[in-house]
Structures are given as C-alpha cells and as structure tokens.
Design a protein around this motif. Sequence first.
Motif, short mmCIF file in Angstrom:
data_model
loop_
_atom_site.label_atom_id
_atom_site.label_comp_id
_atom_site.label_asym_id
_atom_site.label_seq_id
_atom_site.Cartn_x
_atom_site.Cartn_y
_atom_site.Cartn_z
N SER A 73 39.52 33.16 32.00
CA SER A 73 38.22 33.33 32.65
C SER A 73 38.39 33.73 34.11
CB SER A 73 37.42 32.03 32.55
OG SER A 73 36.25 32.11 33.32
N ILE A 74 39.27 33.03 34.84
CA ILE A 74 39.50 33.33 36.26
C ILE A 74 40.14 34.70 36.40
CG2 ILE A 74 40.68 32.62 38.36
CD1 ILE A 74 38.46 30.74 37.61
N LYS A 75 41.07 35.03 35.50
CA LYS A 75 41.72 36.33 35.54
C LYS A 75 40.68 37.44 35.39
CE LYS A 75 44.48 37.66 32.14
NZ LYS A 75 45.68 37.73 31.26
N ASN A 76 39.76 37.27 34.45
CA ASN A 76 38.71 38.27 34.24
C ASN A 76 37.78 38.38 35.45
OD1 ASN A 76 39.64 38.97 31.70
ND2 ASN A 76 38.39 37.44 30.66
N LYS A 77 37.51 37.23 36.09
CA LYS A 77 36.63 37.25 37.27
C LYS A 77 37.29 37.97 38.44
CE LYS A 77 33.93 33.13 36.07
NZ LYS A 77 32.80 33.91 35.59
N ILE A 78 38.59 37.75 38.61
CA ILE A 78 39.32 38.46 39.67
C ILE A 78 39.23 39.96 39.45
CG2 ILE A 78 41.63 38.92 40.62
CD1 ILE A 78 42.26 35.94 40.10
N LYS A 79 39.43 40.37 38.20
CA LYS A 79 39.38 41.79 37.85
C LYS A 79 37.98 42.35 38.08
CE LYS A 79 41.98 44.42 34.44
NZ LYS A 79 42.68 44.33 33.15
N THR A 80 36.96 41.60 37.67
CA THR A 80 35.57 42.03 37.83
C THR A 80 35.22 42.20 39.30
OG1 THR A 80 34.89 40.93 35.79
CG2 THR A 80 33.16 41.41 37.39
N ILE A 81 35.61 41.22 40.12
CA ILE A 81 35.31 41.25 41.56
C ILE A 81 36.00 42.44 42.23
CG2 ILE A 81 35.79 40.06 43.74
CD1 ILE A 81 35.25 37.43 42.10
N ALA A 82 37.28 42.64 41.90
CA ALA A 82 38.04 43.75 42.49
C ALA A 82 37.39 45.09 42.16
CB ALA A 82 39.48 43.71 41.99
N ARG A 83 36.92 45.23 40.92
CA ARG A 83 36.29 46.48 40.51
C ARG A 83 34.90 46.63 41.13
NH1 ARG A 83 40.78 47.76 39.63
NH2 ARG A 83 41.81 47.82 37.61
N GLU A 84 34.10 45.56 41.09
CA GLU A 84 32.72 45.63 41.56
C GLU A 84 32.64 45.89 43.06
OE1 GLU A 84 28.78 42.76 41.37
OE2 GLU A 84 30.04 42.99 39.61
N PHE A 85 33.54 45.28 43.82
CA PHE A 85 33.52 45.41 45.27
C PHE A 85 34.54 46.43 45.79
CE2 PHE A 85 31.79 41.19 44.41
CZ PHE A 85 30.64 41.20 45.19
N HIS A 86 35.20 47.11 44.85
CA HIS A 86 36.22 48.10 45.20
C HIS A 86 37.20 47.48 46.21
CE1 HIS A 86 37.65 52.19 44.79
NE2 HIS A 86 37.84 52.25 46.09
N LEU A 87 37.73 46.33 45.84
CA LEU A 87 38.51 45.49 46.75
C LEU A 87 40.00 45.61 46.43
CD1 LEU A 87 38.56 43.31 48.96
CD2 LEU A 87 38.13 41.60 47.18
N THR A 88 40.74 46.13 47.38
CA THR A 88 42.19 46.20 47.22
C THR A 88 42.74 44.78 47.13
OG1 THR A 88 42.21 48.21 48.55
CG2 THR A 88 44.32 47.09 48.24
N THR A 89 43.50 44.52 46.07
CA THR A 89 43.94 43.15 45.77
C THR A 89 45.43 43.13 45.50
OG1 THR A 89 41.77 42.71 44.77
CG2 THR A 89 43.53 41.16 44.26
N ILE A 90 46.14 42.21 46.17
CA ILE A 90 47.58 42.05 45.97
C ILE A 90 47.84 40.62 45.50
CG2 ILE A 90 49.87 42.22 47.02
CD1 ILE A 90 48.59 44.00 49.20
N ILE A 91 48.49 40.50 44.36
CA ILE A 91 48.67 39.20 43.71
C ILE A 91 50.15 38.90 43.55
CG2 ILE A 91 48.17 37.84 41.64
CD1 ILE A 91 45.87 39.87 41.08
N VAL A 92 50.59 37.76 44.07
CA VAL A 92 51.95 37.29 43.80
C VAL A 92 51.90 36.38 42.58
CG1 VAL A 92 53.70 35.66 44.60
CG2 VAL A 92 52.95 37.48 46.10
N THR A 93 52.77 36.65 41.62
CA THR A 93 52.80 35.83 40.41
C THR A 93 54.22 35.77 39.86
OG1 THR A 93 51.93 35.61 38.15
CG2 THR A 93 52.19 37.85 38.99
#
Length: 251
Positions: free
Chosen positions: A167-187
């Motif tokens: 659920s959180i993974k999908n929300k991160i993806k949705t937010i990045a796409r909706e707000f056109h937000l450059t996102t860098i994730i360490v995992t």
Amino acid sequence: MLHIENLKKVYGKNVILNGISLDIQDGEIVSVLGPSGSGKTTLLNCILGITKIDGGHLIYNNEDITNVAMEQRGFNIVFQDYALFPNLNAYQNIIYGLKNKPELSNEEEVQELIELLGLKEHLNKSIDQLSGGQKQRVALARTLVMKPKILLLDEPLSALDGVIKESIKNKIKTIAREFHLTTIIVTHDPEEALTLSDRVLIMKDGNISQYAKPQEILHQPACVFVKDFILNQLEIKRNNIYALYQNAYAS
C-alpha cells in the motif's frame, strides 16, 4: 535535472564514494540498491547536504549546489525511523514545517495530501497510537507539504510487511507521478527497487555497478556481481517469506 559528477567521499583511509557520476531526470523515481557498506546512504546524505563531499560536483537545474547549505537546496528526506515528534498528534506533525513557511502549502493542499494518504481518521491520534504504516504516511505527508524539489527516502518500507508495504509503495508511486516529483529511494530490497523505480542504481564498494531500467537490470546485468546480488537477494526474500508462512501454519 540532477547531475552528479565524479562525487567522492572519504572517511580517513576509507573511500565511501569513489567518483560517482550519474544523471537523474525531472520526475524520475530512482532506487539506490546495494549491500551494506556500498555507499547508498552516504550518497543520499551528500545529495541532501547533510554530508559534505570531498570531491566532484552536484548540479541541480544547471546550478552548481555543491557548496549550497542543506536548508537552501529545497530537498527533503523521510528517514527510516520516521523521526516524528512524539509530543504532537498526527496532524500537528504534518503541518509542523509550515509554521515557518506557511506559504508553501495552504489548508486545501494539506487536506488533499491527507486524503491521498488515507490519514483523515488518524489526525487526532498521538504518534504512539499509530501503526508503522500510519507513521510512515504521516512522515510522508509532513515532507510533502513542504513541496520538496527532490524527495529522498531512506529505507522507507523496511519496517513494513505484507499488504501495508504494498500500500505504501503504491502511494509513493502515485504521489511521485501526480506531483511530478523527482524521488530517490535507498533500499536493500531488489524487488522493491525493481517494481517501484524508473531506473535502479546498483552500488558496490562506493562504485556504480549498473545504472539502468529495471528490465535491463534483470535481463542484461552489467556484471557477475549485479546478477548474483539480485538473484541472491530475491532468493533470501523468498526463503524469509516461506519461513513466515511455515511459522504461521505451525502455530
């Protein structure tokens, strides 16, 4: 959008980042993957400005920000442990940063984020009343109301599992796409990196082993290390999931 050129970081005799060079495009989701000690978090901290670099350049929108203070870069991070204020409720945590910069988000925008992250019914709860997934969403909302130019996430899903993690993974993806937000994730999780990202950066000993789209990582690994690392990590994850099911069945 973000150009990293020959980035170096040294602690004593230990070379943590050994001349990292890469480009991250506007609105792109990039995951940084690699074993412990590969330099993932140090790279994130150098981009954020927490850690001073020892060589190279950071260029953001054609401006050299190598020596620009963290507060002036306009980037923001969600830490692995959420770093929420225990004396404030969920809503107070979300709007905390707006006290000093109220012009960044109005109440309508704040409520839109709250709705998007499914936090409406949790706003008056204290932090210790929230689940891990709810804390993660509050931390995300608190960061996003500040409208960061780049969103940095340090192991955002490591404390979560199952349906909550997806659920959180999908929300991160949705937010990045909706707000056109450059996102860098360490995992440390290859499945997370390969399913969440536009491109994946795989590091080893402070060097780039491969930087490519997920499909290329899977089907055209650049070297034996990338191939073995991905396969081994996926196998470990499968075994862990199998063990959880076995334990649940036995009990």
